[in-house]
Design a protein around this motif. Structure first.
Motif, PDB file in Angstrom:
ATOM      1  N   PRO A 505       0.820  -1.235   0.000  1.00 59.10           N
ATOM      2  CA  PRO A 505       0.000   0.000   0.000  1.00 59.10           C
ATOM      3  C   PRO A 505       0.840   1.266   0.000  1.00 59.10           C
ATOM      4  CG  PRO A 505      -0.788  -1.532   1.650  1.00 59.10           C
ATOM      5  CD  PRO A 505       0.485  -2.087   1.149  1.00 59.10           C
ATOM      6  N   LEU A 506       2.062   1.189   0.500  1.00 55.73           N
ATOM      7  CA  LEU A 506       2.902   2.389   0.528  1.00 55.73           C
ATOM      8  C   LEU A 506       3.132   2.917  -0.879  1.00 55.73           C
ATOM      9  CD1 LEU A 506       5.705   1.573   3.084  1.00 55.73           C
ATOM     10  CD2 LEU A 506       3.613   2.827   3.414  1.00 55.73           C
ATOM     11  N   SER A 507       3.421   2.011  -1.817  1.00 52.38           N
ATOM     12  CA  SER A 507       3.780   2.472  -3.150  1.00 52.38           C
ATOM     13  C   SER A 507       2.563   2.626  -4.049  1.00 52.38           C
ATOM     14  CB  SER A 507       4.802   1.538  -3.786  1.00 52.38           C
ATOM     15  OG  SER A 507       4.822   0.314  -3.144  1.00 52.38           O
ATOM     16  N   TYR A 508       1.520   1.789  -3.824  1.00 54.72           N
ATOM     17  CA  TYR A 508       0.360   1.901  -4.714  1.00 54.72           C
ATOM     18  C   TYR A 508      -0.668   2.872  -4.158  1.00 54.72           C
ATOM     19  CZ  TYR A 508       2.363  -1.934  -7.260  1.00 54.72           C
ATOM     20  OH  TYR A 508       3.204  -2.698  -7.994  1.00 54.72           O
ATOM     21  N   GLY A 509      -0.423   3.395  -2.975  1.00 51.53           N
ATOM     22  CA  GLY A 509      -1.321   4.391  -2.425  1.00 51.53           C
ATOM     23  C   GLY A 509      -2.266   3.797  -1.410  1.00 51.53           C
ATOM     24  N   MET A 510      -2.566   4.568  -0.386  1.00 51.61           N
ATOM     25  CA  MET A 510      -3.470   4.079   0.657  1.00 51.61           C
ATOM     26  C   MET A 510      -4.304   5.248   1.134  1.00 51.61           C
ATOM     27  SD  MET A 510      -0.423   3.614   3.314  1.00 51.61           S
ATOM     28  CE  MET A 510       0.845   4.838   3.375  1.00 51.61           C
ATOM     29  N   ILE A 511      -5.362   4.935   1.788  1.00 42.69           N
ATOM     30  CA  ILE A 511      -6.264   5.949   2.305  1.00 42.69           C
ATOM     31  C   ILE A 511      -6.722   5.460   3.665  1.00 42.69           C
ATOM     32  CG2 ILE A 511      -8.464   5.051   1.400  1.00 42.69           C
ATOM     33  CD1 ILE A 511      -8.806   8.024   0.299  1.00 42.69           C
ATOM     34  N   GLY A 512      -7.111   6.380   4.525  1.00 46.12           N
ATOM     35  CA  GLY A 512      -7.546   5.953   5.846  1.00 46.12           C
ATOM     36  C   GLY A 512      -6.666   6.570   6.909  1.00 46.12           C
ATOM     37  N   PRO A 513      -6.848   6.127   8.159  1.00 43.28           N
ATOM     38  CA  PRO A 513      -6.117   6.755   9.267  1.00 43.28           C
ATOM     39  C   PRO A 513      -4.609   6.561   9.140  1.00 43.28           C
ATOM     40  CG  PRO A 513      -7.319   4.822  10.015  1.00 43.28           C
ATOM     41  CD  PRO A 513      -7.755   5.078   8.628  1.00 43.28           C
ATOM     42  N   MET A 514      -3.857   7.495   9.707  1.00 44.79           N
ATOM     43  CA  MET A 514      -2.399   7.415   9.695  1.00 44.79           C
ATOM     44  C   MET A 514      -1.939   6.209  10.504  1.00 44.79           C
ATOM     45  SD  MET A 514      -1.703  10.226   8.066  1.00 44.79           S
ATOM     46  CE  MET A 514      -0.048  10.757   8.363  1.00 44.79           C
ATOM     47  N   ALA A 515      -0.749   5.737  10.217  1.00 41.33           N
ATOM     48  CA  ALA A 515      -0.268   4.532  10.890  1.00 41.33           C
ATOM     49  C   ALA A 515       0.010   4.764  12.361  1.00 41.33           C
ATOM     50  CB  ALA A 515       0.981   4.021  10.194  1.00 41.33           C
ATOM     51  N   SER A 516       0.181   6.055  12.749  1.00 39.47           N
ATOM     52  CA  SER A 516       0.427   6.303  14.168  1.00 39.47           C
ATOM     53  C   SER A 516      -0.841   6.065  14.975  1.00 39.47           C
ATOM     54  CB  SER A 516       0.931   7.738  14.356  1.00 39.47           C
ATOM     55  OG  SER A 516       0.117   8.629  13.631  1.00 39.47           O
ATOM     56  N   ASP A 517      -1.982   5.986  14.268  1.00 36.27           N
ATOM     57  CA  ASP A 517      -3.257   5.695  14.914  1.00 36.27           C
ATOM     58  C   ASP A 517      -3.394   4.175  15.038  1.00 36.27           C
ATOM     59  OD1 ASP A 517      -5.834   5.329  15.572  1.00 36.27           O
ATOM     60  OD2 ASP A 517      -6.668   6.721  14.094  1.00 36.27           O
ATOM     61  N   PRO A 518      -3.637   3.644  16.214  1.00 39.18           N
ATOM     62  CA  PRO A 518      -3.649   2.179  16.356  1.00 39.18           C
ATOM     63  C   PRO A 518      -4.737   1.496  15.530  1.00 39.18           C
ATOM     64  CG  PRO A 518      -4.006   3.282  18.475  1.00 39.18           C
ATOM     65  CD  PRO A 518      -3.739   4.351  17.482  1.00 39.18           C
ATOM     66  N   SER A 519      -5.774   2.248  15.123  1.00 31.00           N
ATOM     67  CA  SER A 519      -6.853   1.584  14.389  1.00 31.00           C
ATOM     68  C   SER A 519      -6.526   1.387  12.912  1.00 31.00           C
ATOM     69  CB  SER A 519      -8.134   2.408  14.521  1.00 31.00           C
ATOM     70  OG  SER A 519      -7.952   3.629  13.834  1.00 31.00           O
ATOM     71  N   SER A 520      -5.414   1.991  12.461  1.00 30.81           N
ATOM     72  CA  SER A 520      -5.080   1.886  11.047  1.00 30.81           C
ATOM     73  C   SER A 520      -4.615   0.484  10.693  1.00 30.81           C
ATOM     74  CB  SER A 520      -3.974   2.898  10.738  1.00 30.81           C
ATOM     75  OG  SER A 520      -3.253   2.479   9.617  1.00 30.81           O
ATOM     76  N   PRO A 521      -4.919   0.021   9.465  1.00 28.21           N
ATOM     77  CA  PRO A 521      -4.426  -1.314   9.075  1.00 28.21           C
ATOM     78  C   PRO A 521      -2.904  -1.367   8.970  1.00 28.21           C
ATOM     79  CG  PRO A 521      -5.454  -0.171   7.224  1.00 28.21           C
ATOM     80  CD  PRO A 521      -5.760   0.638   8.441  1.00 28.21           C
ATOM     81  N   MET A 522      -2.270  -0.199   8.806  1.00 29.34           N
ATOM     82  CA  MET A 522      -0.813  -0.180   8.686  1.00 29.34           C
ATOM     83  C   MET A 522      -0.138  -0.036  10.050  1.00 29.34           C
ATOM     84  SD  MET A 522      -0.470  -0.487   5.481  1.00 29.34           S
ATOM     85  CE  MET A 522       1.222  -0.136   5.091  1.00 29.34           C
ATOM     86  N   ALA A 523      -0.938   0.079  11.124  1.00 29.99           N
ATOM     87  CA  ALA A 523      -0.357   0.400  12.432  1.00 29.99           C
ATOM     88  C   ALA A 523       0.716  -0.601  12.836  1.00 29.99           C
ATOM     89  CB  ALA A 523      -1.443   0.472  13.476  1.00 29.99           C
ATOM     90  N   GLY A 524       0.444  -1.884  12.567  1.00 32.94           N
ATOM     91  CA  GLY A 524       1.396  -2.905  12.981  1.00 32.94           C
ATOM     92  C   GLY A 524       2.674  -2.874  12.172  1.00 32.94           C
ATOM     93  N   LEU A 525       2.629  -2.172  11.042  1.00 31.91           N
ATOM     94  CA  LEU A 525       3.789  -2.175  10.166  1.00 31.91           C
ATOM     95  C   LEU A 525       4.693  -0.970  10.401  1.00 31.91           C
ATOM     96  CD1 LEU A 525       2.066  -3.344   6.905  1.00 31.91           C
ATOM     97  CD2 LEU A 525       3.589  -4.631   8.393  1.00 31.91           C
ATOM     98  N   ARG A 526       4.302  -0.101  11.291  1.00 35.40           N
ATOM     99  CA  ARG A 526       5.138   1.068  11.538  1.00 35.40           C
ATOM    100  C   ARG A 526       6.239   0.636  12.494  1.00 35.40           C
ATOM    101  NH1 ARG A 526       4.509   5.916  14.682  1.00 35.40           N
ATOM    102  NH2 ARG A 526       5.558   7.626  13.625  1.00 35.40           N
ATOM    103  N   TRP A 527       7.229  -0.059  11.939  1.00 33.64           N
ATOM    104  CA  TRP A 527       8.262  -0.685  12.774  1.00 33.64           C
ATOM    105  C   TRP A 527       9.242   0.340  13.315  1.00 33.64           C
ATOM    106  CZ3 TRP A 527       9.232  -5.115   8.757  1.00 33.64           C
ATOM    107  CH2 TRP A 527       8.130  -5.983   8.768  1.00 33.64           C
ATOM    108  N   MET A 528       9.349   1.479  12.639  1.00 30.84           N
ATOM    109  CA  MET A 528      10.240   2.513  13.161  1.00 30.84           C
ATOM    110  C   MET A 528       9.447   3.791  13.382  1.00 30.84           C
ATOM    111  SD  MET A 528      13.721   2.030  10.983  1.00 30.84           S
ATOM    112  CE  MET A 528      14.851   3.051  11.869  1.00 30.84           C
TER     113      MET A 528
END
Lengths: 533, 728
Positions: A505-528
């Motif tokens: 999703p990073l390269s093809y584009g994503m929409i929705g809450p920021m990853a710093s928000d725990p409810s985001s689907p990318m939240a678990g991927l914010r490793w740094m």
């Protein structure tokens, strides 16, 4: 099969691609360097081969010079020739170039110019600094801020054409009034004369005094001073032409002129440093007490308006192609060099890159935006990073083993050759594409690492392949060995593919809450914490 | 046991008269008229101030290099009984009587003199003939630029001495390697290499280049040893460890010890205090330590504090507020919140005091026991004198419109609620429950509502206009991208608030802080900070009349005027021996061409010279050409102001190459006897011309005798030289 058709094809294709790489970005210079080093090594090898006659060696040498030096150079120049032919009209960037260069551009006021040839009192002129990409002498209604020299009107060098670049040449002791009188005779400015320069828009005189300049502290400040052309004795400048005797006339465009401040003996120059916000990020102009002959302190007159003098068509400024090529490169380098990070701006640092420390926001900031974030696949990136360390370890131990004269089986010998020669070349490529960035002062971006990353990934391939083969070699039945090799290979590939799926999703584009928000689907991927998607 | 009773005690002394003679000549050439001129010469004005500060034990930071060189110069002053009282402000200023000029200049002169025998020894160790070695030493002896540089309180001659010493020790060590590994002298020379390297690096960072060169050479030699089957694995390991110890661990330890001595000597606060952190300043006697001595360590709810911005550039400043408000409209027409100004103020003031308050409680005093503030806690900051709360909101800041305005909240009752909650983030925390400590903790204040970070604007011209009394702007930075020191603050002065009433509290705020806990930084912390400051501190652009570019040096197109007699025409210039410089360049060129020729021929299996000669030729080149290259080429990449004297170490290596090349030419290329004798005659003629040039220029090398105008004009051999001629 040297000198066969396919040999020639691949050799010249290398040359063509080198030119292509250079022509796209100057980072391509590093791959030229890599190929050059490789070629030298290759030639050295051929030279040591005694079965090859010297004539044969000469042929090899010539072929390489032809395909790897002359061919790319010709292609590269051709690109510029096309560039100059296609872009033959004047545009916003004209001011970066010298008067001679500008005269080649259709629509520029110097194209097919006809202006009075000799500088006279009462003329309205623009003055251009002779430094490559030096600006026009400029002033405007704004004052130097408090605490920076005297609080008088700013004088700067400005790279764009503007009415504020116009100055009136006046005698030391006369007013504008008697010069504008059409009946008075024309008087030419001569080498060694003492003149005043009045800024046309603001009617202030070019002035200098013993206050320190805003950025170059050891130089004197240059200001606009006086009201309606009446100033003081600090407004007097002696005008001199380089390499000419006193009493000679001053030619517009062609004469290289030096302005010496009469009261302090300093020379008007442009330091090339960019002023902060208060100076509109124009270039600093100073009066330097160090009497060194540099283009920084030389000027030429570019525009010249004097209704009393006949206009003469000047066809003298025909720069050759080589001069244009050289100048456009100097301007490119200078402008690129000038892309310095601003005060307090947080920029990408070379050490960030291999550890994938920080990405680049390509589009979208808020939760509702469609966001694209430039970030390496962390699994690949970190695997590469670990592998570089691993490779160094393997290569060192292999080299020491060979140096100690340990007898190896033919398989191991083959492996060690791959590690040292193949891996060594790739490693060199990585180093050449990465290390130079540490020495660059300009603004750097994450994507500057991409060419180096290609080499790093290739190195990862070689290292893991070697490692798996080496481990498999210890297992006795051939089938188990093949299983171990295949299994390891499969695991790596699957791992990489899965990580691609995770981060796509990073390269093809994503929409929705920021990853710093725990409810985001990318939240678990914010490793740094430094990633901002 | 009693053998000496049976045999007489015999001491056999072998004296190389060459060496003795060279040393004596070196001493004479460098020590002659050492205290003349009795005036500040060139960079003495720069190093002198540090010597004075050493004498007075006042702390300073010099970004030009590590402290060992300065300490050596100061040692000279100490031995001469210098009290440090001299105003180093002008080149050419007459020295007052209290200055021991001779002993201040003695150490550099001695170092310069010893370079002469060192050059001799290096060539001997490179297996050159004594004649060639003598030639090299003589060339160094009569090199005008080296003499000038040695005679004054400058660091280059000391640097060159240590560089040559390191090279010589390594060569001695390497030549002993073959027969007597791990013997006493083997260890001595190996250790001396490391020590000399660290001294060179300690004098100037330029020494690093030679250190790297020697490390590379040692690495190569060890690589050959790995290939040698005569060594067992264990003995290889021993060799490796010995080299690692002597060439890496000892130099690092020595380097640290220089700083240790430096920090021990300089314990008083001084002019460069403000570039260091509060913690460092507090460790110095006087200055901040006087104020902070005896403060409570842990910041608690109710603490009264001053907050210093960690970025000390361009000046230190403290978070500040005063009763004036932001103007309703700025000059450019933008509006403001018209609330109380918050600024960063570069001076100590009672308005710099803030009180840390718990949002959930009303009281402004420290409870008993104190409740410490930890990382992640939410606090309010109350301005001590006006009792208003630190606040930020979505209004553009006065100078940086992209950031939020920071103010002290005044309730105008216009539906603009207070947003005064801040989260404390300790940047240098060890765990997430760390307590906020005075001086030691570096803290960010993150605004709870907008997650903006409290920041002092530090670009040039960030001071507010007249209405803000030219104090520095403070903003809330919304883009919290990354980390910058201007967003970090530390508590400098601190006390536990005791008075609940505003009137009492004002009295309390005006009173000096007093309580007791003392803080001490460890040596390593101090070292890291000082080292970092030395490396990152950038002097504002320093263009100089005599600065030059690296390309000017090879051909010596530039000179530096060091000193001019106030009345007569006597003057001192840094000006090399033209013939030596030119011959050194030619030698390097000949060396490069010959090497390439040999190399290509060897590749085709044609051997022009015997193998051992070739090995010597390569190793001599590795040292001399390598030494020249590593000490010269890096300057092309440097952006700092360069001077001719930066070239002297490289030049020294290049000079050593001349006799090596000459000897090689005479031994291996002059085949017939006639050719050989002609070559010798040529060399003698060439050497006489070197000597003649030395004599010609010695008046401007020693500054004595004074020359007339015509004589001076005759000395101006190149138009680019700047020989000072008085106007009549």
């Amino acid at each position: 099969r040297p000198f066969s058709a396919s040999w020639w094809f691949w050799l010249s294709l290398t040359g063509v691609n080198l030119a292509g790489a250079m022509g796209v970005k100057f980072v391509g210079l590093f791959v030229v360097l890599l190929v050059g080093l490789n070629t030298i090594y290759d030639l050295w090898d051929l030279l040591g081969n005694l079965s090859l006659s010297l004539v044969m060696f000469g042929k090899h040498l010539l072929a390489r010079v032809l395909c790897l030096i002359l061919l790319p150079l010709a292609l590269y120049t051709a690109m510029f020739a096309v560039h100059f032919t296609v872009l033959n009209k004047s545009g916003p960037g004209d001011g970066f170039f010298s008067s001679a260069f500008q005269s080649q551009l259709i629509g520029n006021n110097l194209h097919n110019v006809s202006i009075p040839e000799h500088l006279a009192y009462g003329s309205v002129v623009t003055m251009k600094n002779l430094r490559m990409a030096g600006g026009y002498l400029h002033s405007h209604w704004h004052l130097y801020p408090e605490g920076i020299g005297a609080r008088q009107q700013q004088v700067t060098a400005y790279l764009h054409k503007d009415l504020n670049n116009l100055w009136i040449v006046k005698k030391q002791d006369s007013d504008t009034a008697d010069l504008s009188d059409p009946s008075s005779p024309v008087e030419f400015v001569r080498h060694g004369d003492i003149i005043r320069l009045e800024h046309k828009e603001t009617s202030r005189n070019l002035h200098s005094h013993q206050h320190e300049a805003p950025l170059t502290r050891k130089h004197f400040q240059v200001t606009g001073y006086g009201i309606n052309g009446t100033g003081d004795s600090n407004d007097f400048w002696r005008i001199e032409v380089v390499g000419r005797k006193s009493g000679k006339l001053i030619k517009v465009l062609r004469s290289q002129v030096r302005l010496t401040h009469v009261a302090t003996g300093c020379i008007l120059g442009s330091s090339g440093k960019t002023l902060p916000k208060w100076g509109w990020e124009q270039v600093e102009v100073t009066c330097t007490p160090y009497l060194k002959e540099t283009p920084n302190s030389l000027w030429n007159f570019e525009d010249h308006i004097n209704p009393k003098l006949p206009n003469i068509s000047l066809d003298v400024l025909k720069p050759s192609f080589a001069e244009i090529l050289l100048e456009s490169h100097m301007v490119m380098i200078r402008v690129g060099y000038g892309l310095k990070p601003k005060d307090n701006e947080v920029t990408s640092k070379p050490w960030h890159w291999p550890i994938n420390y920080q990405g680049l926001r390509f589009s979208g900031v808020n939760e509702t935006d469609y966001r694209v974030y430039l970030l390496g696949n962390p699994v690949i990136w970190w695997l590469n990073l670990v592998t570089i360390g691993l490779y160094l370890l393997i290569a060192l131990s292999t080299a020491v083993t060979l140096k100690r004269g340990v007898q190896l089986t033919s398989e191991l010998k083959e492996l060690s050759r791959v590690v040292l020669c193949g891996g060594g070349q790739i490693m060199l490529g990585w180093l050449l594409h990465y290390l130079p960035f540490f020495m660059m002062g300009r603004v750097l971006y994450f994507h500057h690492y991409f060419p180096a990353m290609l080499f790093s990934s290739m190195l990862t391939g070689i290292t893991w392949d070697t490692l798996l083969k080496f481990c498999a070699g210890f297992l006795s039945p051939n089938t188990t060995a093949r299983k171990v090799y295949g299994g390891g290979f499969l695991a790596l590939v699957l791992l990489i593919m899965y990580s691609f799926y995770l981060f796509h999703p990073l390269s093809y584009g994503m929409i929705g809450p920021m990853a710093s928000d725990p409810s985001s689907p990318m939240a678990g991927l914010r490793w740094m914490d430094s990633w901002e998607f | 046991m009693l053998a000496f009773l049976k045999k007489p005690v015999v001491v056999t002394v072998e004296i190389n008269m060459n060496l003795v003679a060279l040393t004596v000549m070196g001493l004479i050439s460098r020590l002659w008229g050492l205290s003349y001129p009795r005036a500040v010469v060139f960079d003495e004005v720069y190093y002198g101030q540090f010597v004075s500060l050493y004498m007075k034990r006042i702390f300073f930071v010099d970004d030009s290099g590590p402290p060992f060189g300065h300490m050596l110069l100061a040692l000279g002053g100490y031995l001469g009984g210098f009290d440090g009282n001299f105003l180093w402000n002008r080149i050419g200023a007459e020295y007052s009587m209290n200055i021991p000029v001779w002993s201040l200049r003695l150490l550099p002169a001695l170092a310069g003199a010893l370079c002469v025998p060192l050059a001799y020894q290096i060539l001997v160790e490179l297996q050159s003939s004594h004649c060639a070695a003598l030639g090299a030493a003589l060339l160094i002896l009569i090199e005008n630029s080296l003499i000038t540089q040695s005679k004054f309180m400058l660091l280059e001659s000391i640097l060159i001495f240590f560089i040559l010493l390191a090279v010589l020790s390594y060569l001695k060590f390497y030549n002993l390697q073959r027969q007597r590994s791990f013997s006493g002298s083997w260890w001595f020379w190996l250790l001396l290499t490391g020590v000399a390297c660290s001294c060179a690096v300690g004098v100037k960072y330029m020494g690093l280049f030679t250190y790297m060169l020697l490390l590379t050479i040692a690495g190569l030699h060890f690589w050959h040893m790995i290939g040698d089957q005569n060594f067992s694995n264990v003995s290889l390991m021993c060799h490796f460890l010995a080299r690692g110890l002597a060439l890496i661990i000892i130099p690092v330890a020595m380097y640290l010890s220089f700083f240790y001595v430096h920090l021990t000597l300089l314990y008083r606060s001084g002019p460069h205090d403000q570039i260091m952190t509060s913690a460092f300043q507090a460790s110095l006697e006087g200055g901040l330590a006087r104020i902070t001595q005896g403060q409570p360590l842990e910041v608690a709810y109710g603490s009264q504090i001053t907050l210093r911005n960690v970025l000390g550039k361009p000046m230190q400043c403290w978070l500040h507020s005063h009763t004036n408000t932001y103007p309703i409209r700025y000059e450019n027409g933008r509006g403001s919140s018209h609330q109380q100004q918050v600024t960063c103020y570069p001076f100590k003031d009672v308005n710099n005091w803030w009180i840390v308050k718990d949002p959930g409680m009303q009281q402004l005093v420290v409870s008993n026991p104190p409740r410490p503030v930890r990382h992640g806690h939410i606090v309010q900051l109350v301005h001590g004198i006006t009792t208003r709360y630190l606040n930020t909101h979505d209004v553009a800041a006065p100078l940086s419109p992209h950031s939020q305005e920071v103010s002290c909240y005044i309730d105008y009752n216009i539906s603009m609620p207070a947003q005064n909650l801040w989260r404390v983030e300790i940047v240098n925390r060890e765990s997430d429950t760390d307590v906020w400590k005075t001086i030691l903790s570096e803290v960010r204040f993150v605004h709870v509502n907008t997650s903006a970070v409290l920041k002092a604007s530090r670009f040039i011209g960030a001071s507010l206009p007249e209405w803000g009394y030219r104090q520095l702007e403070v903003v809330g930075e919304k883009l919290s991208k990354g980390f910058h020191q201007s967003m970090v603050w530390n508590v400098e002065e601190h006390r536990y608030g005791k008075s609940q009433e505003q009137k009492e509290r004002e009295v309390e705020l005006h009173s000096p802080t007093q309580m007791d806990i003392s803080k001490n930084l460890s040596f390593m912390a101090k070292f890291t900070e000082l080292q970092w400051k030395i490396l990152t501190l950038k002097n504002e652009d320093t263009e100089h009349k005599y600065s030059s570019s690296a390309l000017d040096w090879i051909t010596m197109d530039t000179n530096i005027a060091y000193w001019l007699h106030p009345t007569s025409g006597a003057q001192i210039h840094l000006l090399g021996n033209v013939v030596t410089w030119a011959s050194a360049n030619v030698a390097a060129l000949v060396y490069a061409c010959l090497s390439l020729w040999y190399l290509i021929r060897r590749r085709r299996q044609i051997y022009d010279i015997p193998e051992d000669v070739w090995q010597l030729w390569v190793s001599a080149g590795g040292i001399c050409v390598g030494g020249w290259a590593v000490n010269y080429l890096p300057f092309f990449l440097m952006e700092k102001t360069l001077f001719l004297y930066h070239y002297l170490p490289a030049l020294t290596f290049q000079i050593l190459l001349i006799p090596i090349v000459l000897q090689h030419l005479s031994n291996h290329l002059c085949r017939s006897l006639l050719l050989k004798s002609m070559f010798s005659a040529l060399i003698i003629a060439w050497f006489s011309s070197v000597y003649a040039v030395y004599r010609t220029f010695s008046p401007v090398t020693y500054g004595d005798p004074s020359l007339s105008v015509t004589e001076l004009k005759d000395l101006r051999w190149k138009d680019s030289w700047n020989i000072l001629i008085r106007k009549q």
